[in-house]
Design an enzyme around this catalytic site. Structure first.
Site, PDB file in Angstrom:
ATOM      1  CB  CYS A  54      -0.941  -0.008   1.209  1.00  0.00           C
ATOM      2  SG  CYS A  54      -1.862   1.522   1.374  1.00  0.00           S
ATOM      3  CB  CYS A  58      -3.079   2.453  -1.876  1.00  0.00           C
ATOM      4  SG  CYS A  58      -3.439   0.743  -1.512  1.00  0.00           S
ATOM      5  CE  LYS A  97      -4.396   3.892  -6.728  1.00  0.00           C
ATOM      6  NZ  LYS A  97      -4.993   2.570  -6.601  1.00  0.00           N
ATOM      7  CB  ALA A 140      10.937 -13.796   9.570  1.00  0.00           C
ATOM      8  N   GLY A 181      -7.249  -6.585 -17.302  1.00  0.00           N
ATOM      9  CA  GLY A 181      -8.443  -5.744 -17.294  1.00  0.00           C
ATOM     10  C   GLY A 181      -8.964  -5.502 -15.891  1.00  0.00           C
ATOM     11  CE1 TYR A 211     -10.419  -2.079  -6.866  1.00  0.00           C
ATOM     12  CE2 TYR A 211     -10.690  -4.353  -7.547  1.00  0.00           C
ATOM     13  CZ  TYR A 211     -11.071  -3.291  -6.750  1.00  0.00           C
ATOM     14  OH  TYR A 211     -12.078  -3.438  -5.842  1.00  0.00           O
ATOM     15  CD  GLU A 258      -6.621   1.801  -9.452  1.00  0.00           C
ATOM     16  OE1 GLU A 258      -7.597   1.948  -8.716  1.00  0.00           O
ATOM     17  OE2 GLU A 258      -5.482   1.519  -9.022  1.00  0.00           O
ATOM     18  NE  ARG A 283     -13.130 -12.449 -14.965  1.00  0.00           N
ATOM     19  CZ  ARG A 283     -12.978 -13.220 -13.892  1.00  0.00           C
ATOM     20  NH1 ARG A 283     -14.033 -13.699 -13.278  1.00  0.00           N
ATOM     21  NH2 ARG A 283     -11.771 -13.494 -13.435  1.00  0.00           N
ATOM     22  CG  ASP A 321      -3.287  -8.121  -0.484  1.00  0.00           C
ATOM     23  OD1 ASP A 321      -4.397  -7.859   0.024  1.00  0.00           O
ATOM     24  OD2 ASP A 321      -2.666  -7.331  -1.221  1.00  0.00           O
ATOM     25  CG  HIS A 350     -29.534  22.001  -6.548  1.00  0.00           C
ATOM     26  ND1 HIS A 350     -29.524  21.092  -7.588  1.00  0.00           N
ATOM     27  CD2 HIS A 350     -29.736  23.226  -7.102  1.00  0.00           C
ATOM     28  CE1 HIS A 350     -29.728  21.744  -8.720  1.00  0.00           C
ATOM     29  NE2 HIS A 350     -29.856  23.034  -8.461  1.00  0.00           N
ATOM     30  CD  GLU A 368     -28.723  17.988  -7.187  1.00  0.00           C
ATOM     31  OE1 GLU A 368     -29.825  18.297  -6.717  1.00  0.00           O
ATOM     32  OE2 GLU A 368     -27.976  18.801  -7.756  1.00  0.00           O
TER      33      GLU A 368
HETATM   34  P1  NDP Z   1      -7.288  -8.475 -10.799  1.00  0.00           P
HETATM   35  O1  NDP Z   1      -7.519  -9.858 -10.367  1.00  0.00           O
HETATM   36  O2  NDP Z   1      -8.244  -7.413 -10.454  1.00  0.00           O
HETATM   37  O3  NDP Z   1      -7.124  -8.464 -12.392  1.00  0.00           O
HETATM   38  C1  NDP Z   1      -6.284  -9.333 -13.084  1.00  0.00           C
HETATM   39  C2  NDP Z   1      -6.547  -9.157 -14.556  1.00  0.00           C
HETATM   40  O4  NDP Z   1      -5.598  -9.893 -15.310  1.00  0.00           O
HETATM   41  C3  NDP Z   1      -7.914  -9.664 -14.958  1.00  0.00           C
HETATM   42  O5  NDP Z   1      -8.423  -8.791 -15.929  1.00  0.00           O
HETATM   43  C4  NDP Z   1      -7.611 -11.034 -15.550  1.00  0.00           C
HETATM   44  O6  NDP Z   1      -8.508 -11.437 -16.534  1.00  0.00           O
HETATM   45  C5  NDP Z   1      -6.270 -10.768 -16.188  1.00  0.00           C
HETATM   46  N1  NDP Z   1      -5.451 -11.960 -16.349  1.00  0.00           N
HETATM   47  C6  NDP Z   1      -5.166 -12.917 -15.435  1.00  0.00           C
HETATM   48  N2  NDP Z   1      -4.345 -13.851 -15.950  1.00  0.00           N
HETATM   49  C7  NDP Z   1      -4.095 -13.483 -17.222  1.00  0.00           C
HETATM   50  C8  NDP Z   1      -3.349 -14.028 -18.284  1.00  0.00           C
HETATM   51  N3  NDP Z   1      -2.655 -15.155 -18.127  1.00  0.00           N
HETATM   52  N4  NDP Z   1      -3.325 -13.374 -19.466  1.00  0.00           N
HETATM   53  C9  NDP Z   1      -4.021 -12.237 -19.638  1.00  0.00           C
HETATM   54  N5  NDP Z   1      -4.758 -11.663 -18.676  1.00  0.00           N
HETATM   55  C10 NDP Z   1      -4.807 -12.288 -17.486  1.00  0.00           C
HETATM   56  O7  NDP Z   1      -5.815  -8.162 -10.309  1.00  0.00           O
HETATM   57  P2  NDP Z   1      -4.996  -6.821 -10.206  1.00  0.00           P
HETATM   58  O8  NDP Z   1      -3.594  -7.286 -10.330  1.00  0.00           O
HETATM   59  O9  NDP Z   1      -5.488  -5.781 -11.142  1.00  0.00           O
HETATM   60  O10 NDP Z   1      -5.284  -6.341  -8.730  1.00  0.00           O
HETATM   61  C11 NDP Z   1      -5.117  -7.217  -7.627  1.00  0.00           C
HETATM   62  C12 NDP Z   1      -5.963  -6.802  -6.480  1.00  0.00           C
HETATM   63  O11 NDP Z   1      -5.444  -5.636  -5.891  1.00  0.00           O
HETATM   64  C13 NDP Z   1      -7.394  -6.439  -6.860  1.00  0.00           C
HETATM   65  O12 NDP Z   1      -8.224  -7.558  -6.854  1.00  0.00           O
HETATM   66  C14 NDP Z   1      -7.782  -5.454  -5.821  1.00  0.00           C
HETATM   67  O13 NDP Z   1      -8.410  -6.116  -4.755  1.00  0.00           O
HETATM   68  C15 NDP Z   1      -6.476  -4.861  -5.375  1.00  0.00           C
HETATM   69  N6  NDP Z   1      -6.361  -3.468  -5.856  1.00  0.00           N
HETATM   70  C16 NDP Z   1      -7.249  -2.539  -5.435  1.00  0.00           C
HETATM   71  C17 NDP Z   1      -7.176  -1.249  -5.878  1.00  0.00           C
HETATM   72  C18 NDP Z   1      -8.172  -0.251  -5.411  1.00  0.00           C
HETATM   73  O14 NDP Z   1      -8.839  -0.499  -4.426  1.00  0.00           O
HETATM   74  N7  NDP Z   1      -8.320   0.866  -6.083  1.00  0.00           N
HETATM   75  C19 NDP Z   1      -6.135  -0.825  -6.805  1.00  0.00           C
HETATM   76  C20 NDP Z   1      -5.272  -1.883  -7.204  1.00  0.00           C
HETATM   77  C21 NDP Z   1      -5.387  -3.152  -6.734  1.00  0.00           C
HETATM   78  P3  NDP Z   1      -9.914 -12.168 -16.190  1.00  0.00           P
HETATM   79  O15 NDP Z   1     -10.838 -11.095 -15.744  1.00  0.00           O
HETATM   80  O16 NDP Z   1     -10.310 -12.757 -17.487  1.00  0.00           O
HETATM   81  O17 NDP Z   1      -9.614 -13.176 -15.138  1.00  0.00           O
END
Ligand code: NDP
Length: 452
Positions: free
Chosen positions: A43, A48, A51, A115, A176, A178, A182, A205, A303, A435, A440
């Site tokens: 983080c 976080c 970022k 550790a 695709g 987070y 971002e 997704r 995590d 407003h 709102e």
């Molecule tokens: P996510 O699990 O959100 O996304 C992983 C992405 O990679 C998905 O789109 C997935 O596709 C794709 N993927 C996985 N394997 C492959 C592959 N072999 N080839 C191509 N694409 C692939 O993970 P992130 O790394 O983005 O984030 C991890 C976690 O960190 C999040 O779940 C979230 O909880 C946390 N986070 C939170 C944030 C916030 O609160 N703003 C900011 C950043 C992270 P598919 O959908 O098809 O599985």
């Protein structure tokens, strides 16, 4: 009198580990914490915080244009990555120092070493020495997981972005979720030509379809070259950068390819399985509702347990762990109705069930509105915002709220309180609008747009 060196030994100095160590020490327990890298964890050091600072930096580009539309005589100027990066790292150093001082001030002994587990009550350090503890808490987090493909080592991860010598001219972001979305927006805002590949039909997704559809559309409209149903098939290092061939046959060369394809729990080589700790299929530590592993003296939070990968959730898990183990008050972590924000441009804030998930459970009414917000519309932008409430037909409770809008993260925090309290649509309706604001609209949607 205890026979152990410590009452609690925490492995991992991220948000969860640091909070657990401090709060446990405040109960009078003798606590130590080991961290192999920098205090603060994902983080603070590579997630976080840096970022969000990059999000702020990337938003000025549009602000300059908007300022001109509002009558200000301002020039765009150039973004100086080196200047920003210097300030960013100074801020991270400051925050790391704050974390260290907080631990020190709480009486937690800091061990700057990796550790691992030697047995259910013993941790072992890199120099071979060991310490014993009545309880051991694993809070080692997760790390970026590149895809299992030839050439993947040519790619970088979100960890590397903060340390780049220079901003690339072009980047391909794969994923695709987070992180992919971002960073696509951040880097685009900083002037990088961003291409994004996502293997599925729509980014983000699992989130509400309408909301992620709008984020996707707006990202593309701003200039992110998003390719859906597309993945990297081949990669090679070439003189001009990293050459890739996509699954749809197209080829391209980018200064960098960044994989944001999910994160893997940091459990490798920790001696966990040997000590009897159960690991799941992704390598995550399996815990019960009290964050306890199969080995009674060993707990895990954050995590590394792959429950909900969010800092505030890890902190909640830390507090519940201390309450359970050091205050004699068994406390389960509540993972329901966790609000979260995705800091794309536009931002998305979400809490509770998506329309698609809710209608699988019970009949729902959908209240939804989409409009051009005043501030951006006046500046001549075409941005749209979306406000959506998913409401139970039977109880009228608001089951989910999804916002795509500037400051959606700030809004969803507050809506989250109402929804956590069990607010009904009629409670929203009884609330007088503020407003003129974007939010709102949350209390002025009269008729459902559909039932599902
Ligand atoms: P996510 O699990 O959100 O996304 C992983 C992405 O990679 C998905 O789109 C997935 O596709 C794709 N993927 C996985 N394997 C492959 C592959 N072999 N080839 C191509 N694409 C692939 O993970 P992130 O790394 O983005 O984030 C991890 C976690 O960190 C999040 O779940 C979230 O909880 C946390 N986070 C939170 C944030 C916030 O609160 N703003 C900011 C950043 C992270 P598919 O959908 O098809 O599985």
């Amino acid at each position: 009198m205890t026979d152990f060196d410590y009452d609690l030994f925490v492995i991992g100095g991220g948000s969860g580990g640091v909070r657990a160590a401090r709060v446990a020490a405040a109960t009078g327990a003798k606590v130590a914490l080991a961290e192999e890298y920098r205090m603060g964890g994902t983080c603070v050091i590579r997630g976080c915080v840096p970022k969000k600072l990059m999000v702020f930096a990337s938003e000025y580009h549009e602000m300059f244009a908007d300022a001109r539309a509002y009558g200000w005589d301002v020039e765009d100027g150039q973004f100086d990555w080196t200047r920003f990066r210097g300030k960013l790292h100074a801020e991270l150093d400051r925050l790391e120092d704050v974390y260290r001082r907080l631990l020190d001030g709480s009486g937690v002994e800091i061990v700057d070493s990796r550790a691992t587990l030697a047995d259910p009550h013993t941790v072992k350090f890199t120099d071979g020495s060991t310490k014993s503890a009545k309880h051991i808490l694993i809070a080692t987090g997760a790390r970026p997981q590149p895809p299992d493909m030839k050439g993947a080592e040519l790619g970088i991860s979100s960890n590397d972005i903060f340390n780049l010598d220079a901003l690339p001219k072009s980047i391909l972001i794969v994923g695709g979720g987070y992180i992919a979305c971002e960073f696509a927006c951040i880097l685009h805002g900083l002037g990088v030509a961003v291409t994004q590949f996502y293997r599925g039909a729509q980014i983000l997704r699992g989130f509400d379809d309408e909301a992620r559809g709008l984020v996707s559309e707006e990202m593309q409209q701003r200039g992110v070259d998003l390719h859906l149903g597309t993945n990297v098939f081949e990669m090679e290092k070439r003189d001009a950068g990293v050459w890739i061939k996509a699954t749809n046959g197209t080829e391209g060369t980018f200064d960098h390819v960044m994989f944001a394809t999910g994160r893997a729990p940091n459990t490798d080589g920790m001696g966990l399985a040997e000590a009897g700790v159960e690991l799941g299929r992704q390598g995550q530590i399996v815990v019960d509702d009290y964050s306890q592993t199969k080995v009674p003296s060993i707990f895990a939070i954050g995590d590394v347990t792959n429950r909900v990968q969010l800092t505030p959730v890890a902190i909640r898990e830390a507090m519940a762990f201390v309450e359970t183990v050091f205050q004699g008050n068994p406390t389960k972590v509540d993972h329901k109705l966790v609000p979260s924000a995705i800091f794309t441009q536009p931002e998305m804030g979400t809490v509770g069930l998506s329309e698609e998930a809710a209608r699988e459970i019970e009949p729902v009414d959908i209240y939804c509105t989409s409009f051009k917000p005043m501030q951006q519309s006046f500046a001549g932008r075409t941005d749209r915002v979306l406000m959506k409430l998913v409401v139970s037909k039977a109880t009228r409770k608001v089951l989910g709220c999804h916002i795509v809008s500037p400051q959606a993260g700030e809004m969803i925090q507050l809506v989250g309180i109402a929804i956590k309290m069990g607010a009904t649509k009629e409670d929203f309706d009884r609330t007088v609008a503020v407003h003129p604001t974007i939010s709102e609209e949350l209390v002025t949607m009269r008729e459902p747009v559909r039932s599902a």
